[in-house]
Design a protein around this motif. Structure first.
Motif, PDB file in Angstrom:
ATOM      1  N   ALA A 140       0.719 -25.173 -60.778  1.00  0.00           N
ATOM      2  CA  ALA A 140       0.011 -25.482 -59.542  1.00  0.00           C
ATOM      3  C   ALA A 140      -0.903 -26.688 -59.725  1.00  0.00           C
ATOM      4  O   ALA A 140      -1.427 -26.941 -60.810  1.00  0.00           O
ATOM      5  N   LEU A 141      -1.068 -27.407 -58.640  1.00  0.00           N
ATOM      6  CA  LEU A 141      -1.996 -28.535 -58.568  1.00  0.00           C
ATOM      7  C   LEU A 141      -2.902 -28.314 -57.370  1.00  0.00           C
ATOM      8  O   LEU A 141      -2.426 -28.066 -56.262  1.00  0.00           O
ATOM      9  N   ILE A 142      -4.200 -28.400 -57.601  1.00  0.00           N
ATOM     10  CA  ILE A 142      -5.183 -28.320 -56.517  1.00  0.00           C
ATOM     11  C   ILE A 142      -5.747 -29.717 -56.294  1.00  0.00           C
ATOM     12  O   ILE A 142      -6.298 -30.323 -57.217  1.00  0.00           O
ATOM     13  N   VAL A 143      -5.599 -30.214 -55.083  1.00  0.00           N
ATOM     14  CA  VAL A 143      -6.136 -31.525 -54.719  1.00  0.00           C
ATOM     15  C   VAL A 143      -7.298 -31.281 -53.768  1.00  0.00           C
ATOM     16  O   VAL A 143      -7.127 -30.665 -52.714  1.00  0.00           O
ATOM     17  N   THR A 144      -8.476 -31.751 -54.148  1.00  0.00           N
ATOM     18  CA  THR A 144      -9.657 -31.444 -53.355  1.00  0.00           C
ATOM     19  C   THR A 144     -10.555 -32.661 -53.195  1.00  0.00           C
ATOM     20  O   THR A 144     -10.488 -33.622 -53.962  1.00  0.00           O
ATOM     21  N   SER A 145     -11.394 -32.611 -52.174  1.00  0.00           N
ATOM     22  CA  SER A 145     -12.430 -33.622 -51.970  1.00  0.00           C
ATOM     23  C   SER A 145     -13.748 -32.897 -51.751  1.00  0.00           C
ATOM     24  O   SER A 145     -13.776 -31.793 -51.195  1.00  0.00           O
ATOM     25  N   ARG A 146     -14.825 -33.524 -52.235  1.00  0.00           N
ATOM     26  CA  ARG A 146     -16.140 -32.882 -52.183  1.00  0.00           C
ATOM     27  C   ARG A 146     -17.170 -33.876 -51.654  1.00  0.00           C
ATOM     28  O   ARG A 146     -17.083 -35.071 -51.907  1.00  0.00           O
ATOM     29  N   VAL A 179      -2.778 -24.509 -64.047  1.00  0.00           N
ATOM     30  CA  VAL A 179      -3.355 -25.107 -62.836  1.00  0.00           C
ATOM     31  C   VAL A 179      -4.120 -26.375 -63.193  1.00  0.00           C
ATOM     32  O   VAL A 179      -4.961 -26.371 -64.092  1.00  0.00           O
ATOM     33  N   THR A 180      -3.829 -27.450 -62.479  1.00  0.00           N
ATOM     34  CA  THR A 180      -4.541 -28.717 -62.637  1.00  0.00           C
ATOM     35  C   THR A 180      -5.349 -28.993 -61.374  1.00  0.00           C
ATOM     36  O   THR A 180      -4.861 -28.755 -60.261  1.00  0.00           O
ATOM     37  N   VAL A 181      -6.566 -29.480 -61.546  1.00  0.00           N
ATOM     38  CA  VAL A 181      -7.427 -29.826 -60.410  1.00  0.00           C
ATOM     39  C   VAL A 181      -7.715 -31.325 -60.444  1.00  0.00           C
ATOM     40  O   VAL A 181      -8.132 -31.854 -61.467  1.00  0.00           O
ATOM     41  N   VAL A 182      -7.481 -31.971 -59.306  1.00  0.00           N
ATOM     42  CA  VAL A 182      -7.825 -33.389 -59.160  1.00  0.00           C
ATOM     43  C   VAL A 182      -8.740 -33.503 -57.942  1.00  0.00           C
ATOM     44  O   VAL A 182      -8.380 -33.066 -56.840  1.00  0.00           O
ATOM     45  N   ALA A 183      -9.928 -34.082 -58.172  1.00  0.00           N
ATOM     46  CA  ALA A 183     -10.933 -34.124 -57.112  1.00  0.00           C
ATOM     47  C   ALA A 183     -11.430 -35.543 -56.862  1.00  0.00           C
ATOM     48  O   ALA A 183     -11.588 -36.340 -57.790  1.00  0.00           O
ATOM     49  N   LEU A 206      -0.981 -40.183 -59.453  1.00  0.00           N
ATOM     50  CA  LEU A 206       0.220 -40.978 -59.672  1.00  0.00           C
ATOM     51  C   LEU A 206       0.758 -40.785 -61.090  1.00  0.00           C
ATOM     52  O   LEU A 206       1.976 -40.710 -61.308  1.00  0.00           O
ATOM     53  N   ALA A 207      -0.159 -40.685 -62.055  1.00  0.00           N
ATOM     54  CA  ALA A 207       0.253 -40.448 -63.436  1.00  0.00           C
ATOM     55  C   ALA A 207       0.806 -39.027 -63.599  1.00  0.00           C
ATOM     56  O   ALA A 207       1.809 -38.799 -64.280  1.00  0.00           O
ATOM     57  N   LEU A 208       0.152 -38.072 -62.951  1.00  0.00           N
ATOM     58  CA  LEU A 208       0.564 -36.671 -63.056  1.00  0.00           C
ATOM     59  C   LEU A 208       1.948 -36.451 -62.443  1.00  0.00           C
ATOM     60  O   LEU A 208       2.706 -35.596 -62.901  1.00  0.00           O
ATOM     61  N   ALA A 209       2.290 -37.220 -61.429  1.00  0.00           N
ATOM     62  CA  ALA A 209       3.583 -37.070 -60.755  1.00  0.00           C
ATOM     63  C   ALA A 209       4.752 -37.260 -61.708  1.00  0.00           C
ATOM     64  O   ALA A 209       5.847 -36.732 -61.467  1.00  0.00           O
ATOM     65  N   ARG A 210       4.550 -37.959 -62.792  1.00  0.00           N
ATOM     66  CA  ARG A 210       5.636 -38.215 -63.737  1.00  0.00           C
ATOM     67  C   ARG A 210       5.906 -37.029 -64.666  1.00  0.00           C
ATOM     68  O   ARG A 210       6.956 -36.962 -65.298  1.00  0.00           O
ATOM     69  N   THR A 211       4.948 -36.109 -64.755  1.00  0.00           N
ATOM     70  CA  THR A 211       5.097 -35.002 -65.707  1.00  0.00           C
ATOM     71  C   THR A 211       4.998 -33.624 -65.072  1.00  0.00           C
ATOM     72  O   THR A 211       5.288 -32.622 -65.704  1.00  0.00           O
ATOM     73  N   PHE A 212       4.595 -33.542 -63.832  1.00  0.00           N
ATOM     74  CA  PHE A 212       4.321 -32.241 -63.173  1.00  0.00           C
ATOM     75  C   PHE A 212       5.634 -31.508 -62.856  1.00  0.00           C
ATOM     76  O   PHE A 212       6.534 -32.087 -62.249  1.00  0.00           O
TER      77      PHE A 212
END
Length: 212
Positions: A140-146, A179-183, A206-212
């Motif tokens: 899983a990948l969680i994409v969030t903004s704070r 689970v990876t979180v990118v904020a 963009l970097a994670l897209a190559r390995t996820f």
């Protein structure tokens, strides 16, 4: 071939930073995995029914195979959402922080998919509850903004983060522990500060897209 489920939780449309970041990731991921499919589940701009008494009675019916038609109807949306989750190897949750937690649509989606007998099992061992996760082999990948800075690990506001930290707990409970979180942080701070954080999050995705 891996398929990916994208759960969009922001009530905002094009103005949503988390939504745009998630779409940036999906576009890059599909470039790397052209034969794969992305399924989008909208929970931020579509009402997901909250759990009510009828849902609870149906979900905990002692004989699931003997549920009456009315109970099956009460669980129809949940059954669909659980099946959708199970059918995908990868999960992306786009969830901005709202008042230190997740948007209501994300909470409602979680309540619909955490189902005894489907995504977890419960038993007693000498009177002590034992829980068994049933959603295995997924990432899983969680994409969030704070709105401010410092909500991540080690940050000065870390203790106030009940958004992606809570999602990690729930996902882990049903078996998704990778689970990876990118904020992107600081939306309510100086414009240039948030722009820098957003750009860093975008590059990480963009970097994670190559390995996820």
């Amino acid at each position: 071939m891996s398929n990916i489920l994208v759960v969009q939780g922001s009530p905002r449309g094009e103005r949503s930073h988390s939504r745009r970041l998630a779409e940036t990731f999906i576009s890059a991921w599909q470039d790397v995995n052209p034969q794969s499919q992305a399924t989008r589940r909208e929970v931020g701009r579509t009402v997901i029914a909250p759990v009510n008494e009828a849902f609870i009675a149906a979900a905990f019916h002692p004989e699931p195979q003997a549920r009456p038609l009315t109970m099956r109807a009460d669980l129809a949306l949940s059954d669909t959402l659980v099946a959708e989750l199970m059918a995908h190897e990868r999960l992306v949750i786009s969830a901005p922080m709202h008042n230190f937690g997740v948007p209501s649509g994300i909470k409602a989606w979680i309540d619909q998919i955490v189902r005894i007998g489907l995504t977890f099992n419960h038993s007693l061992d000498n009177g002590v509850s034992q829980y068994e996760p049933l959603v295995l082999g997924k990432k899983a990948l969680i994409v969030t903004s704070r709105g401010d800075f410092g909500f991540g690990p080690g940050g000065q506001l870390e203790a106030m983060n009940h958004a992606d930290t809570w999602l990690r707990t729930v996902l882990g409970f049903i078996g998704i522990s990778d689970v990876t979180v990118v904020a992107a942080e600081g939306e309510e701070s100086a414009e240039h500060s948030f722009a820098r954080s957003y750009a860093e999050a975008e590059q990480r995705l963009l970097a994670l897209a190559r390995t996820f």
